[in-house]
Design a protein around this motif. Sequence first.
Motif, PDB file in Angstrom:
ATOM      1  N   UNK A  63      29.561  29.481  -9.336  1.00 19.78           N
ATOM      2  CA  UNK A  63      30.166  28.583 -10.318  1.00 19.78           C
ATOM      3  C   UNK A  63      29.076  27.967 -11.196  1.00 19.78           C
ATOM      4  N   UNK A  64      29.322  27.957 -12.511  1.00 22.34           N
ATOM      5  CA  UNK A  64      28.319  27.434 -13.447  1.00 22.34           C
ATOM      6  C   UNK A  64      28.043  25.956 -13.216  1.00 22.34           C
ATOM      7  N   UNK A  65      29.043  25.219 -12.684  1.00 24.84           N
ATOM      8  CA  UNK A  65      28.803  23.789 -12.506  1.00 24.84           C
ATOM      9  C   UNK A  65      27.785  23.507 -11.413  1.00 24.84           C
ATOM     10  N   UNK A  66      27.481  24.513 -10.563  1.00 28.27           N
ATOM     11  CA  UNK A  66      26.442  24.307  -9.557  1.00 28.27           C
ATOM     12  C   UNK A  66      25.073  24.154 -10.206  1.00 28.27           C
ATOM     13  N   UNK A  67      24.893  24.776 -11.367  1.00 34.35           N
ATOM     14  CA  UNK A  67      23.634  24.604 -12.087  1.00 34.35           C
ATOM     15  C   UNK A  67      23.535  23.216 -12.704  1.00 34.35           C
ATOM     16  N   UNK A  68      24.683  22.688 -13.144  1.00 37.66           N
ATOM     17  CA  UNK A  68      24.703  21.373 -13.770  1.00 37.66           C
ATOM     18  C   UNK A  68      24.539  20.243 -12.764  1.00 37.66           C
ATOM     19  N   UNK A  69      24.841  20.495 -11.495  1.00 43.82           N
ATOM     20  CA  UNK A  69      24.824  19.418 -10.498  1.00 43.82           C
ATOM     21  C   UNK A  69      23.748  19.584  -9.427  1.00 43.82           C
ATOM     22  N   UNK A  70      23.000  20.670  -9.462  1.00 42.58           N
ATOM     23  CA  UNK A  70      21.951  20.897  -8.474  1.00 42.58           C
ATOM     24  C   UNK A  70      20.675  21.382  -9.161  1.00 42.58           C
ATOM     25  N   UNK A  71      19.520  21.072  -8.629  1.00 44.61           N
ATOM     26  CA  UNK A  71      19.302  20.118  -7.549  1.00 44.61           C
ATOM     27  C   UNK A  71      19.120  18.712  -8.102  1.00 44.61           C
ATOM     28  N   UNK A  72      19.040  17.732  -7.219  1.00 43.91           N
ATOM     29  CA  UNK A  72      18.837  16.352  -7.645  1.00 43.91           C
ATOM     30  C   UNK A  72      17.419  16.143  -8.160  1.00 43.91           C
ATOM     31  N   UNK A  75       0.823  -1.210   0.000  1.00 40.51           N
ATOM     32  CA  UNK A  75       0.000   0.000   0.000  1.00 40.51           C
ATOM     33  C   UNK A  75       0.858   1.261   0.000  1.00 40.51           C
ATOM     34  N   UNK A  76       1.920   1.238  -0.818  1.00 41.07           N
ATOM     35  CA  UNK A  76       2.796   2.407  -0.952  1.00 41.07           C
ATOM     36  C   UNK A  76       2.662   2.969  -2.360  1.00 41.07           C
ATOM     37  N   UNK A  77       2.662   4.285  -2.468  1.00 43.26           N
ATOM     38  CA  UNK A  77       2.598   4.942  -3.769  1.00 43.26           C
ATOM     39  C   UNK A  77       3.805   5.854  -3.916  1.00 43.26           C
ATOM     40  N   UNK A  78       4.386   5.843  -5.116  1.00 45.29           N
ATOM     41  CA  UNK A  78       5.595   6.610  -5.380  1.00 45.29           C
ATOM     42  C   UNK A  78       5.375   7.507  -6.588  1.00 45.29           C
ATOM     43  N   UNK A  79       6.104   8.629  -6.615  1.00 51.34           N
ATOM     44  CA  UNK A  79       6.032   9.550  -7.746  1.00 51.34           C
ATOM     45  C   UNK A  79       7.411  10.168  -7.936  1.00 51.34           C
ATOM     46  N   UNK A  80       7.790  10.385  -9.190  1.00 52.03           N
ATOM     47  CA  UNK A  80       9.040  11.070  -9.483  1.00 52.03           C
ATOM     48  C   UNK A  80       8.815  12.581  -9.464  1.00 52.03           C
ATOM     49  N   UNK A  81       9.907  13.338  -9.337  1.00 52.72           N
ATOM     50  CA  UNK A  81       9.786  14.796  -9.442  1.00 52.72           C
ATOM     51  C   UNK A  81      10.976  15.366 -10.198  1.00 52.72           C
ATOM     52  N   UNK A  82      10.676  16.198 -11.189  1.00 53.18           N
ATOM     53  CA  UNK A  82      11.704  16.970 -11.873  1.00 53.18           C
ATOM     54  C   UNK A  82      12.151  18.109 -10.966  1.00 53.18           C
ATOM     55  N   UNK A  83      13.445  18.186 -10.680  1.00 54.70           N
ATOM     56  CA  UNK A  83      13.956  19.307  -9.897  1.00 54.70           C
ATOM     57  C   UNK A  83      13.931  20.604 -10.683  1.00 54.70           C
ATOM     58  N   UNK A  84      13.990  21.709  -9.962  1.00 58.17           N
ATOM     59  CA  UNK A  84      13.924  23.018 -10.614  1.00 58.17           C
ATOM     60  C   UNK A  84      15.197  23.300 -11.405  1.00 58.17           C
ATOM     61  N   UNK A  85      15.141  24.335 -12.263  1.00 63.35           N
ATOM     62  CA  UNK A  85      16.244  24.704 -13.154  1.00 63.35           C
ATOM     63  C   UNK A  85      16.881  26.022 -12.711  1.00 63.35           C
ATOM     64  N   UNK A  86      17.993  26.353 -13.356  1.00 64.12           N
ATOM     65  CA  UNK A  86      18.557  27.704 -13.462  1.00 64.12           C
ATOM     66  C   UNK A  86      18.964  28.349 -12.137  1.00 64.12           C
ATOM     67  N   UNK A  87      19.637  27.597 -11.289  1.00 65.68           N
ATOM     68  CA  UNK A  87      20.141  28.193 -10.047  1.00 65.68           C
ATOM     69  C   UNK A  87      21.239  29.218 -10.332  1.00 65.68           C
ATOM     70  N   UNK A  88      22.250  28.819 -11.085  1.00 67.60           N
ATOM     71  CA  UNK A  88      23.338  29.754 -11.393  1.00 67.60           C
ATOM     72  C   UNK A  88      22.888  30.824 -12.384  1.00 67.60           C
ATOM     73  N   UNK A  89      22.105  30.438 -13.368  1.00 67.08           N
ATOM     74  CA  UNK A  89      21.678  31.392 -14.393  1.00 67.08           C
ATOM     75  C   UNK A  89      20.913  32.560 -13.786  1.00 67.08           C
ATOM     76  N   UNK A  90      19.999  32.260 -12.873  1.00 62.39           N
ATOM     77  CA  UNK A  90      19.162  33.312 -12.299  1.00 62.39           C
ATOM     78  C   UNK A  90      19.739  33.934 -11.035  1.00 62.39           C
ATOM     79  N   UNK A  91      20.686  33.233 -10.390  1.00 61.46           N
ATOM     80  CA  UNK A  91      21.244  33.739  -9.116  1.00 61.46           C
ATOM     81  C   UNK A  91      22.763  33.609  -9.121  1.00 61.46           C
TER      82      UNK A  91
END
Length: 535
Positions: free
Chosen positions: A211-220, A189-205
């Motif tokens: 560092x640009x690589x923070x956008x490529x590696x965050x969030x999960x 009786x367990x239900x699971x769902x995936x979630x797309x993480x948000x975009x553009x951390x470095x681009x917008x902030x």
Amino acid sequence: MVIAPNGVVYVNTWSGRYYGNDTPHAGGFLVALQDTTGTGKANVNQRFGETVQSGGAGGTGIGLYKGALFAEINDKIVRYALPAAAIVPKGPAETIVSGLPLTGDHPMHPFIFGADGSMYIDVATATNACQVQNRSPKSPGIDPCRELETRGGIWRYDANKTNQKFSPAERFATGIRNGEGFAIDTAGNHMFVTMHGRDQLHTNWPDVYKEADEEATQPAEELLLLTRGGDYGWPECYYDAVQKKLVLAPEYGGDGGKKVGPCATKLAPIAAFPAHWAPNGMARYDQRQFPARYRDGVFIAFHGSWNRAPYPQGGYNVVFQALAGERASGGCEVFADGFAGAVETPDQAAHRPSGVAVGPDGSLFVSDDVRGRIYRIVYRGGSGSGSGAAQVTPCPSASAPAGSISAVDAKPPEGTHPDAGNAAETTSLPVPNGATKDMVVLGDRVYHGQVGGATCTGCHGAAGTGTPLGPNLTDTQWLWGDGSYRSIAKTITAGVPEPKQYRSPMPPMGGAQLTPDQVSAVAAYVWALSHRAPQ
């Protein structure tokens, strides 16, 4: 996709006009596929349901319940009775729910059924992070986020009732940015769902994420255990894969991962995956054809990233995540890969996994929304109890580094600077009046993320030929301005807050902090792309 007990594969398709890259089929958006020859390939292909002519635009959600087929079409979930002697319905559809939101970044509505007839529907967000101005630099989050009243969560309806209307009252869970994939463990009786993480951390902030690589590696990307009344944090929070916890988003006072604030009370994922891989379809494996290690977990189709540019993109695969009750059991395994081909980018990928479904014989079906194909994966090694662990390819860690900045494949002559190969090709491009060849070369580097921190390739593709997120820049048709050098620079500077044909806005300067010279240079490069002599 969904597969009936008799092996018929039902597929819901979506209008290509949403992405601006195709003309919808003249037949119905729903497809029934059947193999009557035993070859493992569909030899029966029948379309039905709404068409373009009847006002349909297709959908993504599809499911079977009590022998009837349910499907998303436009803003509705409808039900078709399936006759015993045919694979397509003969009568009209009945409306189960209508009035589902269709605007903004995520207008799709996948769903799943509980054993009691509850129908759980993903109503994803209209924005990236509930900003005052969507996807724009330093635009604060709306507080409280009014969007959560009708978006960003899972809604529950009764699959046995007709003519229900969408309303805030039926919200089951909240704080889910985009929950594309569902799976249910009926025994536990367990239900699971995936979630797309948000975009553009470095681009917008860029002042917070320097560092640009923070956008490529965050969030999960996330796999969630879905609970009634659960709050999973969007837009205030995102899951930091390195720290393995929810942290405060910059739109709501976050400082790059240190502050937690209200995120301490939100529900964290049970499993995390690399950033921007884009989890779409998910299916629990409940059959016995595959080896024993696959009998308690989920297969997830990762559609592939765009927001990791200028670093290598990722995803474009199908992974298996083992479960133990309501928790993940270890890391995930890359189950099927190579879909994209030589280049893993949205505009150049040969194939992109989107849906997964398990057949009654234990086969796994995977859909590809680039070529419109469906693959059937079978196991012929015997069901045994062996784990086959030696053949497992672990998923990359969600906290793995971004890698090296990607560049166009060009080997520079020895003794010259590393960009020589690219520069030699770029200097052959035409030059607009008012610019120079050096500006076009600089514009190439800005466009490809090597200068200025822009991520133009994420939306327009490495070659500028367009993706589902942004138009083809090598074309002579212009949506904004007249295509002149000056008008291109003006559009880049101002951004495109309300696109005419695409679902995501372009923030000013592509979300980067470009200097006037860099804007002029990238405008010259874009102009040159559209005026290049035919190959």
